[in-house]
Design a protein around this motif. Sequence first.
Motif, PDB file in Angstrom:
ATOM      1  N   PHE A  52       5.163   2.268   4.052  1.00  0.00           N
ATOM      2  CA  PHE A  52       6.121   2.299   5.500  1.00  0.00           C
ATOM      3  C   PHE A  52       6.790   1.237   5.622  1.00  0.00           C
ATOM      4  N   THR A  53       7.681   1.162   6.232  1.00  0.00           N
ATOM      5  CA  THR A  53       8.485   0.158   6.808  1.00  0.00           C
ATOM      6  C   THR A  53       7.827  -0.770   7.945  1.00  0.00           C
ATOM      7  N   ASN A  54       7.699  -1.815   8.088  1.00  0.00           N
ATOM      8  CA  ASN A  54       7.292  -2.539   9.184  1.00  0.00           C
ATOM      9  C   ASN A  54       8.400  -3.342   9.941  1.00  0.00           C
ATOM     10  N   MET A  55       9.920  -3.098   9.653  1.00  0.00           N
ATOM     11  CA  MET A  55      10.834  -3.727   9.992  1.00  0.00           C
ATOM     12  C   MET A  55      11.736  -2.793  11.044  1.00  0.00           C
ATOM     13  N   ASP A  56      10.936  -1.820  11.546  1.00  0.00           N
ATOM     14  CA  ASP A  56      11.852  -0.588  12.431  1.00  0.00           C
ATOM     15  C   ASP A  56      12.156  -0.970  13.784  1.00  0.00           C
ATOM     16  N   LYS A  57      11.114  -2.130  14.083  1.00  0.00           N
ATOM     17  CA  LYS A  57      11.357  -2.520  15.520  1.00  0.00           C
ATOM     18  C   LYS A  57      10.952  -1.355  16.500  1.00  0.00           C
ATOM     19  N   GLY A  58      10.168  -0.588  16.090  1.00  0.00           N
ATOM     20  CA  GLY A  58       9.760   0.614  17.199  1.00  0.00           C
ATOM     21  C   GLY A  58      10.489   1.874  16.872  1.00  0.00           C
ATOM     22  N   LYS A  59      11.446   1.878  15.994  1.00  0.00           N
ATOM     23  CA  LYS A  59      12.205   3.104  15.598  1.00  0.00           C
ATOM     24  C   LYS A  59      11.448   4.397  15.279  1.00  0.00           C
ATOM     25  N   TYR A  60      10.017   4.046  14.714  1.00  0.00           N
ATOM     26  CA  TYR A  60       9.392   5.294  14.345  1.00  0.00           C
ATOM     27  C   TYR A  60       7.965   5.338  15.034  1.00  0.00           C
ATOM     28  N   PRO A  61       8.168   5.716  16.280  1.00  0.00           N
ATOM     29  CA  PRO A  61       6.940   5.605  16.999  1.00  0.00           C
ATOM     30  C   PRO A  61       5.867   6.357  16.594  1.00  0.00           C
ATOM     31  N   PHE A  62       6.167   7.405  15.853  1.00  0.00           N
ATOM     32  CA  PHE A  62       5.216   8.304  15.447  1.00  0.00           C
ATOM     33  C   PHE A  62       4.555   7.827  13.943  1.00  0.00           C
ATOM     34  N   LYS A  63       4.754   6.648  13.378  1.00  0.00           N
ATOM     35  CA  LYS A  63       4.299   6.210  12.363  1.00  0.00           C
ATOM     36  C   LYS A  63       2.826   6.388  11.943  1.00  0.00           C
ATOM     37  N   GLU A  64       2.170   5.945  12.858  1.00  0.00           N
ATOM     38  CA  GLU A  64       0.729   5.774  12.827  1.00  0.00           C
ATOM     39  C   GLU A  64       0.128   7.413  12.818  1.00  0.00           C
ATOM     40  N   ASP A  65       0.519   8.158  13.355  1.00  0.00           N
ATOM     41  CA  ASP A  65       0.212   9.659  13.586  1.00  0.00           C
ATOM     42  C   ASP A  65       0.414  10.220  12.113  1.00  0.00           C
ATOM     43  N   PHE A  66       1.808   9.946  11.419  1.00  0.00           N
ATOM     44  CA  PHE A  66       2.161  10.402  10.510  1.00  0.00           C
ATOM     45  C   PHE A  66       1.169  10.025   9.388  1.00  0.00           C
ATOM     46  N   LYS A  67       1.075   8.553   9.270  1.00  0.00           N
ATOM     47  CA  LYS A  67      -0.076   8.129   8.469  1.00  0.00           C
ATOM     48  C   LYS A  67      -1.343   8.702   8.349  1.00  0.00           C
ATOM     49  N   LYS A  68      -1.947   8.929   9.503  1.00  0.00           N
ATOM     50  CA  LYS A  68      -3.162   9.353   9.663  1.00  0.00           C
ATOM     51  C   LYS A  68      -3.432  10.872   8.999  1.00  0.00           C
ATOM     52  N   GLN A  69      -2.108  11.645   9.311  1.00  0.00           N
ATOM     53  CA  GLN A  69      -2.298  13.075   8.899  1.00  0.00           C
ATOM     54  C   GLN A  69      -2.041  13.073   7.238  1.00  0.00           C
ATOM     55  N   LEU A  70      -1.346  12.067   6.894  1.00  0.00           N
ATOM     56  CA  LEU A  70      -0.935  12.061   5.476  1.00  0.00           C
ATOM     57  C   LEU A  70      -2.206  11.687   4.617  1.00  0.00           C
ATOM     58  N   ASP A  71      -2.911  10.658   5.279  1.00  0.00           N
ATOM     59  CA  ASP A  71      -3.923   9.976   4.555  1.00  0.00           C
ATOM     60  C   ASP A  71      -5.274  11.184   4.551  1.00  0.00           C
ATOM     61  N   SER A  72      -5.186  12.051   5.338  1.00  0.00           N
ATOM     62  CA  SER A  72      -6.084  13.211   5.584  1.00  0.00           C
ATOM     63  C   SER A  72      -5.905  14.025   4.338  1.00  0.00           C
ATOM     64  N   ALA A  73      -4.704  14.351   4.165  1.00  0.00           N
ATOM     65  CA  ALA A  73      -4.203  15.271   3.106  1.00  0.00           C
ATOM     66  C   ALA A  73      -4.470  14.967   1.924  1.00  0.00           C
ATOM     67  N   ILE A  74      -4.198  13.615   1.652  1.00  0.00           N
ATOM     68  CA  ILE A  74      -4.415  12.812   0.402  1.00  0.00           C
ATOM     69  C   ILE A  74      -5.845  13.059   0.099  1.00  0.00           C
ATOM     70  N   TYR A  75      -6.894  12.312   0.960  1.00  0.00           N
ATOM     71  CA  TYR A  75      -8.177  12.409   0.948  1.00  0.00           C
ATOM     72  C   TYR A  75      -8.749  13.733   0.446  1.00  0.00           C
ATOM     73  N   ASN A  76      -8.541  14.710   1.282  1.00  0.00           N
ATOM     74  CA  ASN A  76      -8.728  16.266   0.832  1.00  0.00           C
ATOM     75  C   ASN A  76      -8.295  16.602  -0.543  1.00  0.00           C
ATOM     76  N   MET A  77      -7.161  16.224  -1.160  1.00  0.00           N
ATOM     77  CA  MET A  77      -6.715  16.606  -2.457  1.00  0.00           C
ATOM     78  C   MET A  77      -7.587  16.026  -3.237  1.00  0.00           C
ATOM     79  N   ARG A  78      -7.931  14.605  -3.017  1.00  0.00           N
ATOM     80  CA  ARG A  78      -8.697  14.105  -4.068  1.00  0.00           C
ATOM     81  C   ARG A  78     -10.244  14.429  -3.908  1.00  0.00           C
ATOM     82  N   ARG A  79     -10.748  14.873  -2.892  1.00  0.00           N
ATOM     83  CA  ARG A  79     -12.096  15.286  -2.713  1.00  0.00           C
ATOM     84  C   ARG A  79     -12.340  16.650  -3.575  1.00  0.00           C
TER      85      ARG A  79
END
Length: 261
Positions: A221-248
């Motif tokens: 993910f970009t860290n140069m967005d200056k707050g343009k994507y305030p949902f980034k943390e939630d998006f990453k959290k959900q994506l990580d959960s999906a990736i983890y479950n697909m691995r598991r």
Amino acid sequence: MALSLSLWLSTMVLAEDIEVTIYADANYPPYSYFEEGELKGIYTQIIKVGVSRMKGYKVNLVAVPWKRGLRLIENGEGFAIYPPYFHLEKRPYIWPYSMPILDERVIVMCREELFFRALRLNWPEDYYGLVIGINAGFHLGGDAFWQAVKEGEISVSEVKGNRENILQLGLKRIDCYLNDRISILWELKQLKLTGEYDEAGKHVVLMEGATVSIEQGFVGFTNMDKGKYPFKEDFKKQLDSAIYNMRRTGEMQKIVNDFLR
């Protein structure tokens, strides 16, 4: 406070899904590539399945040349890209990263007959005296390998890509081929399907040798967005959960296996 929380939750429920674009490498088969008007590949399939299980987002996957995609992330215009390796010093503009998606294992694929007397488990010492094929422009193998090349202990043959190197290997023009394991196996599969590689005929049987290195692919993910994507943390959290479950559950490995069948 209770009223404010209730109103915020009501707004979230009624809000439309957030539209998000993730950029993908357009020329990295079999992991991520654009062919016949469609974005394909192992990472692409994994991410398609993963984002389909996320809530609150409409995700578009867009193929771009790799360097262009990195520029979009660097200047904050792009939200995310796949599949960069984890290189904080080299690409400080990428942060955070998703959890690791796949292990990309670099190996040497060799003529089977080279292993009749020895397993050749040690890289690069067990490969002294051999000719190793690599893709032009690639710098795989590590410092010890390139030092051995410099000292004349190992010879290197560079050609355009996977297809050319595998055919050279099959015809005994080189001894081994150095590249990502899945990339080699996928290309070998394509060559066998088209009849260009014939193990029962003019081409030799191949065998995997030493593992040279392991890299992991991520969504970065970009860290140069200056707050343009305030949902980034939630998006990453959900994506990580999906990736983890697909691995598991083994679902991710099944996607990889399907590409190699």
